[in-house]
Design a protein around this motif. Sequence first.
Motif, PDB file in Angstrom:
ATOM      1  N   GLN A  77     -10.873  -8.428  -2.937  1.00  0.00           N
ATOM      2  CA  GLN A  77     -11.420  -7.151  -3.483  1.00  0.00           C
ATOM      3  C   GLN A  77     -12.249  -7.279  -4.552  1.00  0.00           C
ATOM      4  O   GLN A  77     -13.361  -6.731  -4.669  1.00  0.00           O
ATOM      5  N   SER A 129      -3.562   2.482   4.356  1.00  0.00           N
ATOM      6  CA  SER A 129      -4.551   2.400   2.981  1.00  0.00           C
ATOM      7  C   SER A 129      -4.511   0.979   2.672  1.00  0.00           C
ATOM      8  O   SER A 129      -3.625   0.049   3.052  1.00  0.00           O
ATOM      9  N   ARG A 130      -5.488   0.532   1.995  1.00  0.00           N
ATOM     10  CA  ARG A 130      -5.781  -0.752   1.422  1.00  0.00           C
ATOM     11  C   ARG A 130      -5.259  -0.827  -0.232  1.00  0.00           C
ATOM     12  O   ARG A 130      -5.753   0.020  -0.734  1.00  0.00           O
ATOM     13  N   ALA A 147      -6.157 -11.338  -1.072  1.00  0.00           N
ATOM     14  CA  ALA A 147      -6.621 -10.007  -1.239  1.00  0.00           C
ATOM     15  C   ALA A 147      -7.172  -9.626  -2.821  1.00  0.00           C
ATOM     16  O   ALA A 147      -8.134  -8.872  -2.746  1.00  0.00           O
ATOM     17  N   PRO A 197       0.741  -1.250   0.007  1.00  0.00           N
ATOM     18  CA  PRO A 197      -0.048   0.061   0.014  1.00  0.00           C
ATOM     19  C   PRO A 197       0.933   1.313  -0.023  1.00  0.00           C
ATOM     20  O   PRO A 197       2.147   1.261   0.411  1.00  0.00           O
ATOM     21  N   THR A 216      -1.697 -11.657   1.096  1.00  0.00           N
ATOM     22  CA  THR A 216      -1.722 -10.142   0.681  1.00  0.00           C
ATOM     23  C   THR A 216      -1.614 -10.026  -0.791  1.00  0.00           C
ATOM     24  O   THR A 216      -1.561  -8.939  -1.417  1.00  0.00           O
TER      25      THR A 216
END
Length: 724
Positions: free
Chosen positions: A390, A358-359, A386, A353, A382
């Motif tokens: 998302q 923040s993502r 992720a 990030p 991650t």
Amino acid sequence: MYPMIDPALADAGLGDAEDDDFDAVESPDALLPDHRYLDRELSWLAFNQRVLELAEDPSLPELERANFLAIFASNLDEFFMVRVAGLKRRIMTGLAVPTNIGRSPVDALADISREAHALQLRHADAWAGKVRPALADAGIEITDWEALTGDEQAALSEYFQAQVFPVLMPLAVDPAHPFPYISGLSLNLAIRIRNARTGRQEFARLKVPPMLPRYVEVRGTSEITRFIRLEDLIANHLGDLFPGMEVLDHHAFRLTRNEDMVIEEDESENLIQALEAELMRRRFGPPIRLEITDDMDDVTLDLLVRELDITDQEVYRLPGSLDLRGLFDLGKIDRPDLRYPPHLPTTSVSFQPGDSNSRPDMFKAIRKADVLVHHPYESFTTSVVAFLEQAARDPHVLAIKQTLYRTSGDSPIVQALIDAAEAGKQVLALVEVKARFDEANNIVWARKLEKAGVHVVYGLVGLKTHCKLALVIREEDGTLRHYSHIGTGNYNPKTSRIYEDFGLFTADPQVGKDLTRLFNELSGYAIEKKFKRLLVAPLHLRKGLIRQIDHERKNAEAGKPASIRIKVNSMVDEEIIDALYRASAAGVKVQVWVRGICSLRTDLEGISDNITVRSILGRYLEHSRIFAFENDGDPQVYIGSADMMHRNLDRRVEALVRVTDPRHLDELLAFFDLAMDPGTSSWHLGAEGVWYRHSEDGEGNPLVDLQDKTMGLIQRRRRARAVR
């Protein structure tokens, strides 16, 4: 728990070549010797010997050595349940054919028995003579009942009465009680008793409860952490189980059964129902191995052999304790000093990030450039997780399509697919319920997906779906963009911590089109089409690789630079091996990095002179597949799911993707350079299929550990990014 196209075709990819071009590859096999392969089963046993050699290595942390002993035992169990069982079944049904080296199936079984007996004895000796004493020196002692003090025995007797005795189930064998069913891989006590009333000797079987800790801690004042084996504790309380009887003798034994799956499919059959029936049948598969302690008397052994209908060749008489898989339990001991130093996977540089609060926007990062991640050095959570999470919550994502071979019901990936379906997105999960030994779990979470509204497809009749693919369709400014992930390993967050794998994220439209077409064919009826950046089995992968190999051969014959590098778990397929022999004979430098089975020989004069084979085992299981071809200075490099085995090339849906980013090509080739470097610790394949470990230099200094080195390189890469 242990890697040429014609330049004119380079941009289009191998998928554009016609079948006639593939068939035009020259095959001068008459020039190759008849005995050009190594026996695949003995090669597998040689792989497990390499695992055992790690356990025998005094330079490794003590608890890691115990863990390798457990891995060896678990590996060997699966080998018997699948490979030996399959060979024996084919012999019994009259369907057996000679092995890949021309040995008769009966002779092959004798070869396996000989090598497996020797390995199991060496395994037992490694525990009793090396690892157990090393653990004791480090403060962890596996002791015997006789070595305990009276107070310690009394405390353990209380534990036995409270925690063990209630779950034990002794089963008598007499005219009124037939010989009991012995479940596969269970640890048992065979007990001879004398009836005090009749004076007659009788037999009883007692199963050691698998749900209880195998090693029971001895509570006391000693500074040493001490344990006693559960079966030892039970054996010293048999009088409580047989009141009024005289216990004459007892011995441990363990049975391995045929647990290979045989599913007969047709288009009208419900695959899930067939699998559930087969799973029930597998519990009662015929015995294929009987392990006994070396002090078992002939009377007891004769009874077991007769009742289990097992041959002398299938009896393994071993010193010491049986079923060293139990050593996995020692991993719970809080002694980090006796393990590998902890390693925390880093987040891929591309997915870090912008600030700590923040993502990261996964789609933005992938649009910017292809991203290559290397697990477990770089985090699976991650990156892959992720990405899918998302996609599940992004309102612009319209559809998610994914293959699932091995995962778990509590996986965040399964949950992401459920969340996406419940949010109204189109979700397709292609589930391979026939993944060996994961069948029951896969059925459970496949049904969980179906209940959430996910379109679950169980693949094509007659083929396992082994490829590792995920595709996200996202609407952006009125157009649809494809985000793709192609991996070398399973979508399993748990195994991703110990399996070494690569994964490629790309927004390349051509890869997206390839995956869209492939998913449509997988949920339909057949794999027919060719692809641009993918090589897909069963129709095109073998031909594509042989074409690449042959192209290198022709380059060498023309005096051009030529080399082939292949990293796989297994190298068995005869057509691929013969193509490598032809390339080597023409002067192509061939490097093969294999974890497990290797039927390729390095000792064929004039044929394999240019072939080098290495194997690397360590804290992580080397699992990625890499295929690299020099292509006269324009490297063609693929990663994917396929091993060089008949099943992968002919009976599975596999996919390799061509890596195009120069940075990623450099990373993959540098990884290979490090593995093949003489200064890196590895096993070298020599004459007659014998593997030699090279772990020290000429002065006794340890060679470079590839996995430690890779950890350091990736950590430095992250720090360099942070500095910028």
